[in-house]
Design a protein around this motif. Structure first.
Motif, mmCIF file in Angstrom:
data_model
loop_
_atom_site.group_PDB
_atom_site.id
_atom_site.type_symbol
_atom_site.label_atom_id
_atom_site.label_comp_id
_atom_site.label_asym_id
_atom_site.label_seq_id
_atom_site.Cartn_x
_atom_site.Cartn_y
_atom_site.Cartn_z
ATOM 1 N N LEU A 158 -26.415 93.234 0.971
ATOM 2 C CA LEU A 158 -25.926 93.461 -0.385
ATOM 3 C C LEU A 158 -26.674 94.640 -0.999
ATOM 4 O O LEU A 158 -27.819 94.914 -0.621
ATOM 5 C CB LEU A 158 -26.137 92.207 -1.255
ATOM 6 N N PRO A 159 -26.053 95.335 -1.953
ATOM 7 C CA PRO A 159 -26.747 96.448 -2.626
ATOM 8 C C PRO A 159 -27.778 95.938 -3.618
ATOM 9 O O PRO A 159 -27.847 94.729 -3.908
ATOM 10 C CB PRO A 159 -25.603 97.191 -3.327
ATOM 11 N N ALA A 160 -28.579 96.849 -4.152
ATOM 12 C CA ALA A 160 -29.549 96.498 -5.191
ATOM 13 C C ALA A 160 -28.788 96.034 -6.445
ATOM 14 O O ALA A 160 -27.696 96.526 -6.722
ATOM 15 C CB ALA A 160 -30.427 97.699 -5.512
ATOM 16 N N PRO A 161 -29.300 95.048 -7.167
ATOM 17 C CA PRO A 161 -30.606 94.387 -7.019
ATOM 18 C C PRO A 161 -30.582 93.144 -6.146
ATOM 19 O O PRO A 161 -31.568 92.412 -6.103
ATOM 20 C CB PRO A 161 -30.930 94.014 -8.469
ATOM 21 N N PHE A 162 -29.461 92.876 -5.442
ATOM 22 C CA PHE A 162 -29.353 91.652 -4.651
ATOM 23 C C PHE A 162 -30.063 91.755 -3.299
ATOM 24 O O PHE A 162 -30.265 90.746 -2.638
ATOM 25 C CB PHE A 162 -27.875 91.326 -4.405
ATOM 26 N N ASP A 163 -30.431 92.968 -2.883
ATOM 27 C CA ASP A 163 -30.960 93.149 -1.535
ATOM 28 C C ASP A 163 -32.330 92.524 -1.332
ATOM 29 O O ASP A 163 -32.717 92.218 -0.197
ATOM 30 C CB ASP A 163 -31.020 94.644 -1.200
#
Length: 327
Positions: A194-199
């Motif tokens: 997932l992309p930021a901020p989920f990474d």
């Protein structure tokens, strides 16, 4: 019966690498000519109705009786481990009629069918049944056979199968790999990208974040989608396209409240603080403020062709009005 007196049975149940342990219990009880409840109490030291897949002692006793290696049964269990996400399972039996029919003489229930996050089989996309098609009773594990309804005796294999949309099943498979339970057999587990901020989130936090993203999707399409692991697959496209969905919500919200920018910000901030995972607080609030600031500068545009009414299913939190003192 104590553990030291347990002996392997003459007819052990075959072990399938993707089988739910409750399914093996049903077959072992039938081999012993007893009910599932009696087998659990006498041989597994479990009360009737309790799930064997969560009890290390019951699994150890089952490995002795069935003649299988303990590590193999532990791999099929639902016991918590550091590399596994805390996934919600249903206590009821769920089955795919078409897959049971294809199993032949010895149908068995798959382990992945117990996860609430997946309404269908991950390999064939067949929709899972939780209720009997004939009597509408909840399917229980105490039936004499996996393919039989314990209430009315209906053979579930006779029910015509239906199938889930393939594009949503692909998202479910991505989530299944990220849970760490080895639900896809030969396909290895892998973190959900997932992309930021989920990474930077843990597997548990990612499941929580995807459930929250499913709620955001419900705001955009006015479907009222709830935020839970059952709808996490609906939130995966939202998380992957982040932060565009948040900007879309901000744009629709500012159009809805018109000049009440503070009301719009308070509404969105309230939704974020009460629904999102705690670890995302700062990043999401900052992005929301940016999105609302951009939307405020462009909220005089004509109505969108995609969302002509420009309404969200949110109750706008109006900014408090100053109270004038009487002279």
């Amino acid at each position: 019966m104590t553990d030291e007196f347990l002996q392997p049975w003459r007819r052990p149940a075959p072990l399938h690498p993707d089988e739910h342990l409750n399914s093996m219990v049903v077959r072992m009880a039938r081999y012993g000519g007893m009910s599932v409840s009696d087998f659990r109490v006498k041989y597994l030291a479990r009360k009737p109705g309790l799930d064997v897949a969560y009890d290390p002692r019951a699994i150890r006793r089952l490995s002795v009786i069935a003649g299988h290696d303990l590590d193999a049964l532990l791999a099929n269990s639902l016991l918590p481990r550091p590399d596994r996400a805390t996934a919600e399972q249903t206590p009821w039996k769920r089955v795919a009629p078409g897959m049971l029919a294809s199993d032949g003489a010895e149908p068995y229930a798959r382990r992945a069918w117990s996860f609430r996050a997946f309404p269908c089989d991950l390999d064939t996309s067949e929709v899972l049944l939780k209720h009997c098609p004939r009597c509408r009773s909840v399917l229980r594990w105490d039936a004499v056979r996996i393919e039989i309804c314990a209430t009315c005796g209906f053979d579930l294999r006779n029910h015509p199968p239906s199938y889930w949309p393939s594009h949503e099943v692909a998202d479910m498979r991505t989530i299944a790999r990220g849970m760490g339970y080895g639900l896809l057999g030969a396909v290895p587990d892998a973190p959900i990208e997932l992309p930021a901020p989920f990474d930077v989130l843990t597997p548990d936090e990612k499941l929580e974040a995807l459930a929250w993203c499913a709620q955001l999707r419900g705001l955009i399409d006015r479907s009222g989608t709830e935020g839970s692991q059952k709808t996490a697959y609906l939130g995966l496209p939202i998380a992957r396209s982040w932060p565009d969905p948040l900007h879309q919500i901000a744009d629709l919200l500012t159009r809805q409240v018109k000049a009440d920018f503070y009301g719009a910000f308070g509404t969105l901030l309230h939704h974020i603080r009460h629904k999102r995972p705690c670890s995302l607080n700062d990043a999401v609030v900052l992005e929301a403020s940016k999105a609302l600031d951009i939307a405020r500068k462009t909220n005089s545009r004509p109505a969108s062709a995609t969302f002509p009414r420009q309404y969200l299913s949110l109750q706008v939190r109006r900014a408090p009005q100053p109270q004038l003192r009487k002279a």
